[in-house]
Write an enzyme that holds these catalytic residues in place. Structure first.
Site, short mmCIF file in Angstrom:
data_model
loop_
_atom_site.label_atom_id
_atom_site.label_comp_id
_atom_site.label_asym_id
_atom_site.label_seq_id
_atom_site.Cartn_x
_atom_site.Cartn_y
_atom_site.Cartn_z
N SER A 69 33.15 -42.17 -54.84
CA SER A 69 34.04 -41.49 -53.93
C SER A 69 35.50 -41.67 -54.40
O SER A 69 35.76 -41.54 -55.59
CB SER A 69 33.81 -42.09 -52.54
OG SER A 69 34.13 -41.21 -51.54
N HIS A 76 25.98 -38.36 -51.71
CA HIS A 76 27.20 -39.13 -52.02
C HIS A 76 26.87 -40.47 -52.69
O HIS A 76 26.27 -41.33 -52.08
CB HIS A 76 27.97 -39.34 -50.71
CG HIS A 76 29.44 -39.54 -50.90
ND1 HIS A 76 30.23 -38.70 -51.66
CD2 HIS A 76 30.28 -40.49 -50.42
CE1 HIS A 76 31.49 -39.12 -51.62
NE2 HIS A 76 31.55 -40.20 -50.87
N ASP A 107 25.91 -33.41 -51.79
CA ASP A 107 27.19 -33.96 -51.35
C ASP A 107 28.28 -32.90 -51.47
O ASP A 107 28.55 -32.42 -52.56
CB ASP A 107 27.52 -35.16 -52.25
CG ASP A 107 28.86 -35.78 -51.92
OD1 ASP A 107 29.43 -35.48 -50.86
OD2 ASP A 107 29.34 -36.59 -52.75
#
Ligand SMILES: *[C@@H]1O[C@H](CO)[C@@H](O)[C@H](O)[C@H]1NC(C)=O
Ligand SMILES: *[C@@H]1O[C@H](CO)[C@@H](O)[C@H](O)[C@H]1NC(C)=O
Ligand SMILES: *[C@@H]1O[C@H](CO)[C@@H](O)[C@H](O)[C@H]1NC(C)=O
Length: 502
Positions: free
Chosen positions: A182, A458, A433
């Site tokens: 991320s 993710h 994602d």
């Protein structure tokens, strides 16, 4: 209102109440969910092996020489040395916008591969998050203090800490590989580009480094969320898409909010429709992000392939049922899979966890424009930079610098640029994602590699291996470890050659 999506979770920041345009989701969810989830999680998913916690005296400002620049704060980092010996590799997780313990608990991948590489594992907390507060509890009080929260300072922190660590371990020659998911993945990739003398490679998982300026279409994030639901069932997508108008109509009625409070089983009576929107919005967006192939407890405890499960709930209602009751039931899967909630807290949640940090970052350098297209399952919304900037000015007294990230780290024509100037980076993404759309999805060179999985979500690759993992996930992790192994072999071969030639 313009909520931000923090990379991992959604943290909503209300910059005035202008339009119901949810342009910018945050990676983090709203604070109280995050808090209750970390509290629950710390019991449920403790790292398999305890990490030892350390605090490093870090410099406040790496880039100026003002009297205050050299002020020291304590930066938290975690270490696992059970497999390591001097000279062996050091695997570093470049912490993102939250408690480092939480990322360590959810990055079992590193523990899984450490024995094979005899690697030292280090998780470094990002300044202004968790316990790494440069000004203690006053860190968020003003622009004067928050001004020291940005990605370049964070990268410099990692560099300074790692040099010190290697020195203290008398292991200067150990190759360092950085890992991040991320926003942490963005940091890992940028760290490799900016500090190639410190890290020999980076694995950047679900890192949307192209979600800036106009590199990625602004509607792609919410289009991708919608696609997940559409793929699960067209009816499901249509019910969600139609629910917003039903909500709007109901809330406009006399006693509408009272009825909504009842329907949504809120702990306290609702004051506005906004919180219902955010509550549903978060549930749908986060569930898409964490549409993992196995039962997991990252954001919230959820079953395997939770989007499909939500859609089963929506599709299972009798044809006459209201869309509101269906979306409520679907969102309950997200908020109440553990079955422990007596009522739902939809508004006025306290933020005692210092998660406002992402809002600051979004208002300064992390400007990621987002819109909702007509095809998305959310109400269409545009992106108005002026309005956004005014909100930031009002909230923090700062003006965003929307082009700074692409100036500092690049992003435009990234394939041509990195083909000649970078190396040893893996960008891994799962197409479930929505952040994948703003990441690198094509191979750039023989050592800047994109690993894309259709069913991945993710940073699913960073989760601990489980017996239920599908083959594509096992293969993804195997490939990652193999590539990293190659970088390390090359590094040692170069090192040896240097010594032989000396
Ligand atoms: C290295 O040792 C020094 C001196 O003891 C200490 O201040 C510093 O925190 C250590 N570095 C790290 C990364 O722990
Ligand atoms: C959560 O789930 C449990 C078990 O199904 C249920 O009894 C409870 O009412 C649910 N909570 C809410 C707020 O709907
Ligand atoms: C990039 O190259 C690797 C092999 O090095 C391959 O496995 C992978 O599928 C390629 N990625 C894409 C997106 O084509």
């Amino acid at each position: 209102m313009a909520p931000f999506t923090s990379l991992l979770l959604l943290l909503f920041a209300f910059l005035g109440t202008v339009t119901p345009a949810k342009s910018m989701p945050a990676f983090f969810p709203r604070a109280s969910y995050y808090q209750s989830l970390t509290a629950k999680q710390s019991k449920a998913t403790k790292p398999k092996v305890a990490y030892k916690t350390h605090y490093f005296p870090q410099i406040l400002d790496h880039f100026t020489f003002q009297p205050k620049s050299s002020k020291i704060f304590y930066q938290k980092y975690l270490i696992n040395s059970q497999y390591w010996h001097r000279g062996a590799p050091i695997f570093v997780y470049t912490g993102n916008e939250g408690d480092i313990d939480w990322f360590a608990a959810n990055t079992g991948f590193l523990l899984d591969i450490a024995p094979k590489f005899r690697a030292l594992l280090v998780f470094i907390e990002h300044r202004f998050y968790g316990e790494s507060m440069p000004f203690g509890k006053d860190s968020y009080n003003s622009v004067e203090t928050l001004g020291y929260l940005n990605s370049q300072q964070a990268l410099a922190d990692f560099a300074v800490l790692l040099r010190s660590l290697k020195h203290n371990l008398s292991s200067e020659a150990s190759p360092v590989v950085v890992f991040g998911g991320s926003y942490g993945g963005m940091l890992a990739a940028w760290f490799r580009l900016k500090y190639p003398h410190i890290a020999i490679g980076a694995l950047a998982s679900s890192a949307p480094i192209l979600q800036f300026d106009d590199i990625t279409p602004w509607s792609s994030f919410y289009d991708a969320v919608s696609q997940d639901y559409k793929d699960a069932s067209l009816n499901c997508y249509e019910v969600i898409k139609g629910s917003w108008a039903e909500l709007e109509a109901l809330s406009a009625q006399k006693e509408g909010l009272v009825e909504l409070s009842r329907t949504f089983r809120t702990c306290k009576n609702l004051h506005s429709l906004d919180s219902v929107w955010d509550w549903l919005w978060s549930a749908f967006v986060y569930t898409a992000m964490v549409n993992y192939p196995t039962e997991a407890n990252f954001m919230m405890p959820l079953p395997a392939y939770p989007v499909k499960e939500m859609c089963k709930i929506i599709d299972g209602f009798p044809p006459r049922a209201s869309k509101i009751s269906r979306v409520f039931a679907a969102a309950s899967l997200y908020y109440n899979y553990s079955r422990g909630e007596k009522c739902f807290q939809l508004e006025n949640e306290p933020d005692s966890h210092g998660l406002h940090g992402w809002n600051w970052q979004a208002c300064t350098e992390m400007v990621m424009p987002m819109t909702c297209s007509i095809e998305s399952m959310f109400p269409p919304s545009g992106y108005d930079y002026k309005e956004f900037a005014e909100g930031c000015k009002k909230k923090y007294g700062v003006t965003p610098r929307p082009h700074w990230i692409t100036t500092e780290f690049g992003g435009k024509r990234i394939d041509q640029v990195l083909k000649r100037s970078g190396g040893n980076i893996i960008f891994s993404n799962g197409m479930q994602d929505p952040w994948s759309r703003g990441s690198v999805l094509k191979n750039i060179s023989s050592s800047i590699i994109a690993l894309v999985t259709k069913k991945g979500a993710h940073h699913v690759d960073f989760r601990s291996a489980t017996k239920d993992d599908p083959d594509w996930l096992k293969e993804l992790r195997r490939q990652e470890a193999e590539i990293i192994g190659r970088w390390i072999d090359e590094y040692y071969a170069d090192l040896k050659q240097g010594i032989d030639n000396a």
